[in-house]
Design an enzyme around this catalytic site. Structure first.
Site, PDB file in Angstrom:
ATOM      1  N   HIS A 120       2.310   8.944   4.436  1.00 52.50           N
ATOM      2  CA  HIS A 120       1.294   9.980   5.123  1.00 52.50           C
ATOM      3  C   HIS A 120       2.094  10.706   6.008  1.00 52.50           C
ATOM      4  O   HIS A 120       1.858  12.070   6.458  1.00 52.50           O
ATOM      5  CB  HIS A 120      -0.002   9.353   5.501  1.00 52.50           C
ATOM      6  CG  HIS A 120      -0.782   8.877   4.548  1.00 52.50           C
ATOM      7  ND1 HIS A 120      -1.426   9.939   3.644  1.00 52.50           N
ATOM      8  CD2 HIS A 120      -1.474   7.681   4.409  1.00 52.50           C
ATOM      9  CE1 HIS A 120      -2.276   9.256   2.891  1.00 52.50           C
ATOM     10  NE2 HIS A 120      -2.346   7.975   3.246  1.00 52.50           N
TER      11      HIS A 120
ATOM     12  N   ASP B  77       0.746  -1.110  -0.040  1.00 48.85           N
ATOM     13  CA  ASP B  77       0.006  -0.173   0.149  1.00 48.85           C
ATOM     14  C   ASP B  77       0.969   1.317  -0.080  1.00 48.85           C
ATOM     15  O   ASP B  77       1.584   1.452   1.010  1.00 48.85           O
ATOM     16  CB  ASP B  77      -0.928   0.023   1.151  1.00 48.85           C
ATOM     17  CG  ASP B  77      -1.943   0.944   1.030  1.00 48.85           C
ATOM     18  OD1 ASP B  77      -1.963   1.981   0.762  1.00 48.85           O
ATOM     19  OD2 ASP B  77      -3.274   0.583   1.293  1.00 48.85           O
TER      20      ASP B  77
ATOM     21  N   HIS C 176      -1.723  10.936  -1.183  1.00 54.00           N
ATOM     22  CA  HIS C 176      -1.370  10.141  -2.339  1.00 54.00           C
ATOM     23  C   HIS C 176      -1.186  11.148  -3.669  1.00 54.00           C
ATOM     24  O   HIS C 176      -1.520  12.236  -3.788  1.00 54.00           O
ATOM     25  CB  HIS C 176      -2.630   9.254  -2.692  1.00 54.00           C
ATOM     26  CG  HIS C 176      -3.072   8.638  -1.534  1.00 54.00           C
ATOM     27  ND1 HIS C 176      -4.410   7.855  -1.460  1.00 54.00           N
ATOM     28  CD2 HIS C 176      -2.559   8.281  -0.555  1.00 54.00           C
ATOM     29  CE1 HIS C 176      -4.493   7.178  -0.517  1.00 54.00           C
ATOM     30  NE2 HIS C 176      -3.578   7.333   0.223  1.00 54.00           N
TER      31      HIS C 176
ATOM     32  N   ASP D  11      -1.683  -0.080  -4.725  1.00 51.69           N
ATOM     33  CA  ASP D  11      -2.708   0.485  -5.012  1.00 51.69           C
ATOM     34  C   ASP D  11      -2.619   1.840  -5.539  1.00 51.69           C
ATOM     35  O   ASP D  11      -3.189   2.341  -6.233  1.00 51.69           O
ATOM     36  CB  ASP D  11      -3.583   0.535  -3.955  1.00 51.69           C
ATOM     37  CG  ASP D  11      -3.017   0.953  -2.550  1.00 51.69           C
ATOM     38  OD1 ASP D  11      -1.731   1.232  -2.421  1.00 51.69           O
ATOM     39  OD2 ASP D  11      -3.783   0.900  -1.236  1.00 51.69           O
ATOM     40  N   HIS D  12      -1.298   2.636  -5.040  1.00 48.69           N
ATOM     41  CA  HIS D  12      -1.226   4.024  -5.479  1.00 48.69           C
ATOM     42  C   HIS D  12       0.241   4.273  -4.772  1.00 48.69           C
ATOM     43  O   HIS D  12       0.773   3.714  -3.931  1.00 48.69           O
ATOM     44  CB  HIS D  12      -2.295   4.951  -4.649  1.00 48.69           C
ATOM     45  CG  HIS D  12      -2.432   4.830  -3.317  1.00 48.69           C
ATOM     46  ND1 HIS D  12      -1.780   5.221  -2.405  1.00 48.69           N
ATOM     47  CD2 HIS D  12      -3.674   4.113  -2.727  1.00 48.69           C
ATOM     48  CE1 HIS D  12      -2.156   4.869  -1.229  1.00 48.69           C
ATOM     49  NE2 HIS D  12      -3.229   4.220  -1.297  1.00 48.69           N
TER      50      HIS D  12
ATOM     51  N   THR E  51      -8.212  -1.711   1.712  1.00 40.09           N
ATOM     52  CA  THR E  51      -7.617  -2.557   0.821  1.00 40.09           C
ATOM     53  C   THR E  51      -8.250  -4.045   1.027  1.00 40.09           C
ATOM     54  O   THR E  51      -8.748  -4.507   0.100  1.00 40.09           O
ATOM     55  CB  THR E  51      -6.299  -2.469   0.693  1.00 40.09           C
ATOM     56  OG1 THR E  51      -5.680  -1.155   0.657  1.00 40.09           O
ATOM     57  CG2 THR E  51      -5.665  -3.338  -0.540  1.00 40.09           C
TER      58      THR E  51
ATOM     59  N   GLU F   7      -1.193  -7.916   2.141  1.00 39.20           N
ATOM     60  CA  GLU F   7      -1.063  -6.479   1.966  1.00 39.20           C
ATOM     61  C   GLU F   7      -0.054  -5.853   2.968  1.00 39.20           C
ATOM     62  O   GLU F   7      -0.066  -6.182   4.157  1.00 39.20           O
ATOM     63  CB  GLU F   7      -2.180  -5.830   2.168  1.00 39.20           C
ATOM     64  CG  GLU F   7      -2.135  -4.203   1.982  1.00 39.20           C
ATOM     65  CD  GLU F   7      -3.067  -3.289   2.578  1.00 39.20           C
ATOM     66  OE1 GLU F   7      -3.414  -2.174   1.958  1.00 39.20           O
ATOM     67  OE2 GLU F   7      -3.856  -3.501   3.553  1.00 39.20           O
TER      68      GLU F   7
ATOM     69  N   SER G 238      -7.299   4.269  -1.073  1.00 46.21           N
ATOM     70  CA  SER G 238      -7.069   2.851  -1.222  1.00 46.21           C
ATOM     71  C   SER G 238      -8.443   1.881  -1.589  1.00 46.21           C
ATOM     72  O   SER G 238      -8.324   1.037  -1.896  1.00 46.21           O
ATOM     73  CB  SER G 238      -6.607   2.315   0.196  1.00 46.21           C
ATOM     74  OG  SER G 238      -5.133   2.812   0.191  1.00 46.21           O
TER      75      SER G 238
ATOM     76  N   ASP H  45       2.225   2.757   3.317  1.00 48.34           N
ATOM     77  CA  ASP H  45       1.233   4.019   3.027  1.00 48.34           C
ATOM     78  C   ASP H  45       1.229   4.950   4.419  1.00 48.34           C
ATOM     79  O   ASP H  45       1.518   6.272   4.112  1.00 48.34           O
ATOM     80  CB  ASP H  45      -0.350   3.655   2.911  1.00 48.34           C
ATOM     81  CG  ASP H  45      -1.181   4.560   2.658  1.00 48.34           C
ATOM     82  OD1 ASP H  45      -1.071   5.168   1.750  1.00 48.34           O
ATOM     83  OD2 ASP H  45      -2.143   4.712   3.324  1.00 48.34           O
TER      84      ASP H  45
END
Length: 354
Positions: A253, A35, A318, A291-292, A128, A244, A75, A249
């Site tokens: 952030h 992620d 993101h 996912d990004h 996710t 995952e 997500s 992620d």
């Protein structure tokens, strides 16, 4: 004459070899999502680690990630696109922009008789993982998502999120219902380790698991191995497992370089488990993607010898940067080039002959 026969034999071999290769059946799918993991996150981890298992995969490509309503997906929308082959709005899970449910690749696999499972480092109701089994208009609807999990019929869930099952606002205890459906419910890793068959819901934290630097240990790689061992016993057809690395992620952030890098390395350790299994098995396709991208991570400088990298983050959110995909096993060549995240589902379904 012998020369002619030799040439004919070589030509026949060249013609037949691709068809023999194509006949290798895809029995199992291990779909791994880092992620928020873009190329910069991978390169930063490589610089400090020296090598990464994911970079040994023979087939690579790039994936676009935009959602139905935003250049920068979240997500939920990205997970929905990956799992269902359809775009939706940010925040929505497993349904169209006008709330019509989409069937996910894992739901279809379950219906077809494949064993199915999910392992994450966040809550198993998080965006996710939920995109593979839930159908809700808002990713924040944790209790409703937990209801969908109970009704999914999937064989295995390993992650956090116990509060959405047994400390709910409606005072229901969904673990009781799960038990009636034949699931083993466990709350500690040692209890999970003792299970060698059957359906499992492991709720190993109230919400998310700790960071890798805060005591999570080899949770992800060990439970990737555990999930494989349980699922391969469940169905003669094969299994579909989603893994995952959720907290890559969160490092992005937070604009926290070390958090990001540590989580990528931890995820890559789980990739190693999946890759080694696929090499032994011969009929397992491993797909690793994201996912990004999160954070707009820029590598300003680095030193391989000192294992140092200088990083700048462009955002705490993101970005729309395409993400990499790596594939190993039968059918891996299908995941090369540049394609959209909605193409994962049809590609996989063709390989599984759905």
């Amino acid at each position: 004459m012998r020369t002619k026969k030799g040439i004919i034999s070589i030509l026949l071999f060249i013609i037949i070899l691709p068809s023999l290769s194509a006949q290798t059946r895809v029995r199992n799918i291990i779909f791994m999502i880092g992620d928020g993991m873009g190329l910069s996150q991978i390169q930063a981890a490589l610089t400090t680690q020296g090598s990464l298992n994911v970079l040994t995969f023979p087939f690579t490509g790039f994936v676009s990630t935009f959602s139905a309503n935003d250049y920068n997906t979240d997500s939920a929308a990205a997970g929905t696109a990956i799992s269902t082959g359809e775009k939706t709005k940010n925040g929505m899970l497993g349904m169209s922009t006008d709330t019509i449910p989409f069937a996910s690749i894992m739901e279809n696999a379950h219906i077809m008789g494949y064993a199915t499972g999910i392992v994450v480092t966040c809550s198993i109701t998080h965006a996710t993982p939920a995109a593979f089994y839930a159908h809700q208009p808002n990713r924040e609807m944790g209790e409703e998502i937990a209801n969908d999990l109970v009704n999914s019929g999937f064989d295995l869930f390993i992650g956090g999120g116990s509060k959405y099952f047994n400390r709910r606002s409606d005072n229901k205890d969904l673990t009781t219902e799960l038990k009636t459906k034949g699931y083993n419910i466990v709350y500690e890793q040692y209890s999970l380790d003792s299970i060698d068959s059957g359906k499992v819901v492991a709720l190993l934290a109230d919400d998310a698991l700790p960071k890798i630097t805060e005591g999570r240990g080899e949770y992800l790689s060990n439970n990737t191995e555990k999930a494989i061992s349980l699922l391969e016993k469940k169905s003669e057809l094969g299994f579909f497992l989603m893994i995952e690395g959720s907290q890559i992620d969160w490092g992005g952030h937070a604009n926290d370089k070390q958090y990001t890098i540590d989580e990528v390395i931890d995820f890559d350790n789980a990739v190693k488990v999946a890759l080694e299994y696929a090499k032994r098995d011969g009929n397992t396709l491993v797909i690793v993607t994201a996912d990004h991208e999160t954070g707009g991570m820029v590598l300003l400088d680095g030193n391989y010898q000192k294992k140092e990298v200088e990083i700048h983050y462009a955002t705490k959110g993101h970005t729309g940067i395409p993400v990499p995909v790596f594939a190993f096993g039968p059918g891996a060549e299908e995941f090369t080039g540049y394609f959209d995240n909605t193409e994962f589902k049809p590609k996989i379904e063709r390989l599984l002959n759905f």
